[in-house]
Scaffold this motif. Structure first.
Motif, PDB file in Angstrom:
ATOM      1  N   LEU A 119     -12.085 -26.180 -36.324  1.00 59.27           N
ATOM      2  CA  LEU A 119     -11.346 -27.301 -36.904  1.00 59.27           C
ATOM      3  C   LEU A 119     -11.700 -28.603 -36.181  1.00 59.27           C
ATOM      4  CD1 LEU A 119      -9.356 -27.781 -39.165  1.00 59.27           C
ATOM      5  CD2 LEU A 119      -7.497 -27.344 -37.582  1.00 59.27           C
ATOM      6  N   ARG A 120     -11.723 -28.564 -34.870  1.00 55.88           N
ATOM      7  CA  ARG A 120     -12.081 -29.762 -34.085  1.00 55.88           C
ATOM      8  C   ARG A 120     -13.493 -30.230 -34.391  1.00 55.88           C
ATOM      9  NH1 ARG A 120     -10.040 -26.962 -29.627  1.00 55.88           N
ATOM     10  NH2 ARG A 120     -12.136 -26.769 -28.805  1.00 55.88           N
TER      11      ARG A 120
ATOM     12  N   ILE B  46     -17.690 -34.766 -33.027  1.00 55.78           N
ATOM     13  CA  ILE B  46     -17.696 -35.460 -31.738  1.00 55.78           C
ATOM     14  C   ILE B  46     -17.123 -34.507 -30.704  1.00 55.78           C
ATOM     15  CG2 ILE B  46     -17.578 -37.840 -32.585  1.00 55.78           C
ATOM     16  CD1 ILE B  46     -14.546 -37.779 -32.181  1.00 55.78           C
ATOM     17  N   ASN B  47     -17.449 -34.736 -29.448  1.00 55.03           N
ATOM     18  CA  ASN B  47     -16.956 -33.822 -28.422  1.00 55.03           C
ATOM     19  C   ASN B  47     -15.460 -34.033 -28.176  1.00 55.03           C
ATOM     20  OD1 ASN B  47     -16.507 -35.763 -26.280  1.00 55.03           O
ATOM     21  ND2 ASN B  47     -18.708 -35.760 -25.884  1.00 55.03           N
TER      22      ASN B  47
ATOM     23  N   GLN C 240     -14.360 -37.393 -26.625  1.00 52.59           N
ATOM     24  CA  GLN C 240     -14.435 -38.489 -27.593  1.00 52.59           C
ATOM     25  C   GLN C 240     -13.296 -38.389 -28.607  1.00 52.59           C
ATOM     26  OE1 GLN C 240     -18.429 -37.472 -28.818  1.00 52.59           O
ATOM     27  NE2 GLN C 240     -19.242 -39.402 -27.994  1.00 52.59           N
ATOM     28  N   GLN C 241     -12.983 -37.166 -28.998  1.00 53.73           N
ATOM     29  CA  GLN C 241     -11.907 -36.960 -29.962  1.00 53.73           C
ATOM     30  C   GLN C 241     -10.564 -37.382 -29.369  1.00 53.73           C
ATOM     31  OE1 GLN C 241     -10.368 -33.025 -31.777  1.00 53.73           O
ATOM     32  NE2 GLN C 241     -12.228 -33.571 -32.897  1.00 53.73           N
ATOM     33  N   ARG C 242     -10.320 -37.032 -28.130  1.00 56.02           N
ATOM     34  CA  ARG C 242      -9.061 -37.429 -27.472  1.00 56.02           C
ATOM     35  C   ARG C 242      -8.957 -38.949 -27.389  1.00 56.02           C
ATOM     36  NH1 ARG C 242      -6.766 -33.823 -22.835  1.00 56.02           N
ATOM     37  NH2 ARG C 242      -5.955 -35.888 -22.442  1.00 56.02           N
ATOM     38  N   LYS C 243     -10.064 -39.605 -27.038  1.00 57.13           N
ATOM     39  CA  LYS C 243     -10.078 -41.065 -26.943  1.00 57.13           C
ATOM     40  C   LYS C 243      -9.814 -41.691 -28.317  1.00 57.13           C
ATOM     41  CE  LYS C 243     -12.921 -44.945 -25.447  1.00 57.13           C
ATOM     42  NZ  LYS C 243     -14.222 -45.372 -24.946  1.00 57.13           N
TER      43      LYS C 243
ATOM     44  N   LYS D 185     -14.093 -45.627 -37.648  1.00 56.53           N
ATOM     45  CA  LYS D 185     -14.120 -44.185 -37.357  1.00 56.53           C
ATOM     46  C   LYS D 185     -13.131 -43.438 -38.239  1.00 56.53           C
ATOM     47  CE  LYS D 185     -15.835 -44.525 -32.653  1.00 56.53           C
ATOM     48  NZ  LYS D 185     -15.512 -44.543 -31.226  1.00 56.53           N
ATOM     49  N   THR D 186     -11.962 -44.009 -38.445  1.00 57.23           N
ATOM     50  CA  THR D 186     -10.960 -43.357 -39.290  1.00 57.23           C
ATOM     51  C   THR D 186     -11.474 -43.221 -40.716  1.00 57.23           C
ATOM     52  OG1 THR D 186      -9.173 -44.215 -37.911  1.00 57.23           O
ATOM     53  CG2 THR D 186      -8.585 -43.498 -40.146  1.00 57.23           C
TER      54      THR D 186
END
Length: 161
Positions: free
Chosen positions: A95-96, A101-102, A105-108, A141-142
């Protein structure tokens, strides 16, 4: 310009109603797509096992308040965007990996998304986010990730007809 912001004349423009509504709509659409994926990947309310008891109690409190107002919601509809991000990020690597993106990067990205969403939603005298480049980057990005998630939902027929 169509469905994208090409330029901002002044920092204040980002907080004008038409731009705020446009941005909020993009972010809300992304949240809806997250919801569809989460509901599919957490069948039979499995998502409940991934939240703390304290958080579940808060969600249930929101649910009861909405129920008193005669609104037609279920418990899942009372999740916050933070809950949905946590569930999306913690389900499994498959899912991630949709966002390509890693994890860092996803958390950021999600941190910026939440900050900008809250800033756009609750404009006061001093906006919480004044870095226009950060806002525009997160919006771009969104838009990109929304297309990816939408394609996943449509191609795998997550929506029942």
């Amino acid at each position: 310009d169509g469905t994208s912001i090409k330029r901002i004349v002044t920092k204040a423009d980002i907080y004008k109603d038409p731009v705020r509504l446009f941005i909020y709509n993009l972010l809300s659409n992304f949240e809806v797509l997250l919801s569809i994926l989460i509901e599919y990947h957490y069948p039979e309310n499995e998502w409940k096992t991934n939240l703390t008891e304290k958080r579940l109690n808060k969600i249930y409190e929101v649910y009861l308040n909405r129920k008193e107002e005669n609104t037609d919601f279920d418990l899942f509809d009372c999740l916050s965007i933070e809950d949905k991000i946590k569930l999306f990020s913690n389900k499994d690597k498959t899912l991630r990996d949709l966002m390509d993106i890693n994890y860092t990067q996803q958390r950021k990205y999600f941190k910026n998304l939440k900050k900008i969403r809250n800033s756009i939603s609750h404009v006061g005298k001093k906006p919480a986010v004044t870095d226009i480049e950060k806002i525009l980057d997160t919006i771009a990005k969104t838009t990109k990730y929304s297309k990816v998630l939408e394609r996943e939902i449509v191609n795998n027929r997550y929506l029942s007809t």
